[in-house]
Motif scaffolding. Structure first.
Motif, PDB file in Angstrom:
ATOM      1  N   ILE A   1       5.715   3.644   1.449  1.00 25.61           N
ATOM      2  CA  ILE A   1       5.031   2.376   1.647  1.00 25.61           C
ATOM      3  C   ILE A   1       4.510   2.334   3.078  1.00 25.61           C
ATOM      4  CG2 ILE A   1       5.296  -0.134   1.649  1.00 25.61           C
ATOM      5  CD1 ILE A   1       5.597   0.976  -1.112  1.00 25.61           C
ATOM      6  N   MET A   2       3.275   1.902   3.237  1.00 30.48           N
ATOM      7  CA  MET A   2       2.654   1.867   4.550  1.00 30.48           C
ATOM      8  C   MET A   2       3.194   0.700   5.370  1.00 30.48           C
ATOM      9  SD  MET A   2      -1.342   2.171   5.259  1.00 30.48           S
ATOM     10  CE  MET A   2      -1.422   3.900   5.505  1.00 30.48           C
ATOM     11  N   ALA A   3       3.252   0.876   6.692  1.00 28.95           N
ATOM     12  CA  ALA A   3       3.708  -0.174   7.606  1.00 28.95           C
ATOM     13  C   ALA A   3       2.778  -1.388   7.502  1.00 28.95           C
ATOM     14  CB  ALA A   3       3.719   0.360   9.027  1.00 28.95           C
ATOM     15  N   PRO A   4       3.336  -2.591   7.660  1.00 27.00           N
ATOM     16  CA  PRO A   4       2.538  -3.818   7.462  1.00 27.00           C
ATOM     17  C   PRO A   4       1.271  -3.905   8.306  1.00 27.00           C
ATOM     18  CG  PRO A   4       4.854  -4.353   7.666  1.00 27.00           C
ATOM     19  CD  PRO A   4       4.731  -2.899   7.953  1.00 27.00           C
ATOM     20  N   GLY A   5       1.346  -3.479   9.564  1.00 24.55           N
ATOM     21  CA  GLY A   5       0.176  -3.548  10.434  1.00 24.55           C
ATOM     22  C   GLY A   5      -0.945  -2.651   9.972  1.00 24.55           C
ATOM     23  N   ASP A   6      -0.595  -1.427   9.543  1.00 26.69           N
ATOM     24  CA  ASP A   6      -1.598  -0.493   9.046  1.00 26.69           C
ATOM     25  C   ASP A   6      -2.113  -0.930   7.678  1.00 26.69           C
ATOM     26  OD1 ASP A   6      -1.276   1.155  11.288  1.00 26.69           O
ATOM     27  OD2 ASP A   6       0.388   2.212  10.350  1.00 26.69           O
TER      28      ASP A   6
ATOM     29  N   ILE B   1       0.843  -1.196   0.000  1.00 27.18           N
ATOM     30  CA  ILE B   1       0.000   0.000   0.000  1.00 27.18           C
ATOM     31  C   ILE B   1       0.876   1.243   0.000  1.00 27.18           C
ATOM     32  CG2 ILE B   1      -1.828   1.239   1.211  1.00 27.18           C
ATOM     33  CD1 ILE B   1      -2.813  -1.448   0.276  1.00 27.18           C
ATOM     34  N   ARG B   2       0.659   2.119  -0.974  1.00 29.31           N
ATOM     35  CA  ARG B   2       1.377   3.397  -1.045  1.00 29.31           C
ATOM     36  C   ARG B   2       0.505   4.483  -0.446  1.00 29.31           C
ATOM     37  NH1 ARG B   2       5.912   3.209  -3.662  1.00 29.31           N
ATOM     38  NH2 ARG B   2       6.367   5.406  -3.852  1.00 29.31           N
ATOM     39  N   LYS B   3       1.137   5.445   0.224  1.00 25.68           N
ATOM     40  CA  LYS B   3       0.407   6.568   0.802  1.00 25.68           C
ATOM     41  C   LYS B   3       1.194   7.840   0.606  1.00 25.68           C
ATOM     42  CE  LYS B   3       2.383   6.288   5.430  1.00 25.68           C
ATOM     43  NZ  LYS B   3       2.937   7.648   5.525  1.00 25.68           N
ATOM     44  N   ASN B   4       0.494   8.960   0.567  1.00 19.73           N
ATOM     45  CA  ASN B   4       1.156  10.257   0.534  1.00 19.73           C
ATOM     46  C   ASN B   4       1.320  10.759   1.957  1.00 19.73           C
ATOM     47  OD1 ASN B   4       1.490  10.591  -2.278  1.00 19.73           O
ATOM     48  ND2 ASN B   4      -0.683  11.045  -2.462  1.00 19.73           N
ATOM     49  N   SER B   5       2.298  11.634   2.155  1.00 17.92           N
ATOM     50  CA  SER B   5       2.593  12.152   3.489  1.00 17.92           C
ATOM     51  C   SER B   5       1.538  13.144   3.945  1.00 17.92           C
ATOM     52  CB  SER B   5       3.950  12.843   3.487  1.00 17.92           C
ATOM     53  OG  SER B   5       4.949  11.951   3.068  1.00 17.92           O
ATOM     54  N   ALA B   6       1.366  13.208   5.255  1.00 19.74           N
ATOM     55  CA  ALA B   6       0.512  14.216   5.871  1.00 19.74           C
ATOM     56  C   ALA B   6       1.338  15.477   6.117  1.00 19.74           C
ATOM     57  CB  ALA B   6      -0.050  13.685   7.178  1.00 19.74           C
ATOM     58  N   PHE B   7       0.723  16.508   6.664  1.00 20.56           N
ATOM     59  CA  PHE B   7       1.392  17.760   7.061  1.00 20.56           C
ATOM     60  C   PHE B   7       1.894  18.570   5.863  1.00 20.56           C
ATOM     61  CE2 PHE B   7       2.386  14.493  10.311  1.00 20.56           C
ATOM     62  CZ  PHE B   7       1.519  14.944  11.286  1.00 20.56           C
ATOM     63  N   THR B   8       1.189  18.538   4.733  1.00 20.33           N
ATOM     64  CA  THR B   8       1.655  19.281   3.555  1.00 20.33           C
ATOM     65  C   THR B   8       0.685  20.362   3.107  1.00 20.33           C
ATOM     66  OG1 THR B   8       0.619  17.650   2.109  1.00 20.33           O
ATOM     67  CG2 THR B   8       2.921  17.305   2.639  1.00 20.33           C
ATOM     68  N   SER B   9      -0.408  20.574   3.853  1.00 19.12           N
ATOM     69  CA  SER B   9      -1.447  21.451   3.317  1.00 19.12           C
ATOM     70  C   SER B   9      -1.388  22.898   3.783  1.00 19.12           C
ATOM     71  CB  SER B   9      -2.824  20.868   3.614  1.00 19.12           C
ATOM     72  OG  SER B   9      -2.961  20.645   4.997  1.00 19.12           O
TER      73      SER B   9
END
Length: 64
Positions: free
Chosen positions: A49-54, A22-30
């Protein structure tokens, strides 16, 4: 049998890679960007890449 429906909120935020991670974009950019360093803002542009648990929880929201 009815169609499988993906969670639309999750579908807009995450996407699967070819290998199923799972790919995700970073937070705290707005907003409030003046207090963040240029280096920090540049690194926040990259997706990660998202952590396995999440990723396990997100995968349930994205059945496709």
């Amino acid at each position: 049998m009815p169609k499988m429906k993906s969670n639309k909120g999750a579908a807009k935020r995450f996407r699967k890679t070819g290998t199923g991670k799972i790919r995700k974009n970073s937070a705290f950019t707005s907003h409030i960007l003046t207090s963040k360093t240029t280096k920090r803002k540049r690194n926040l542009r990259k997706s990660s890449i998202m952590a396995p648990g999440d990723a396990k929880r997100i995968r349930a929201l994205l059945p496709n």
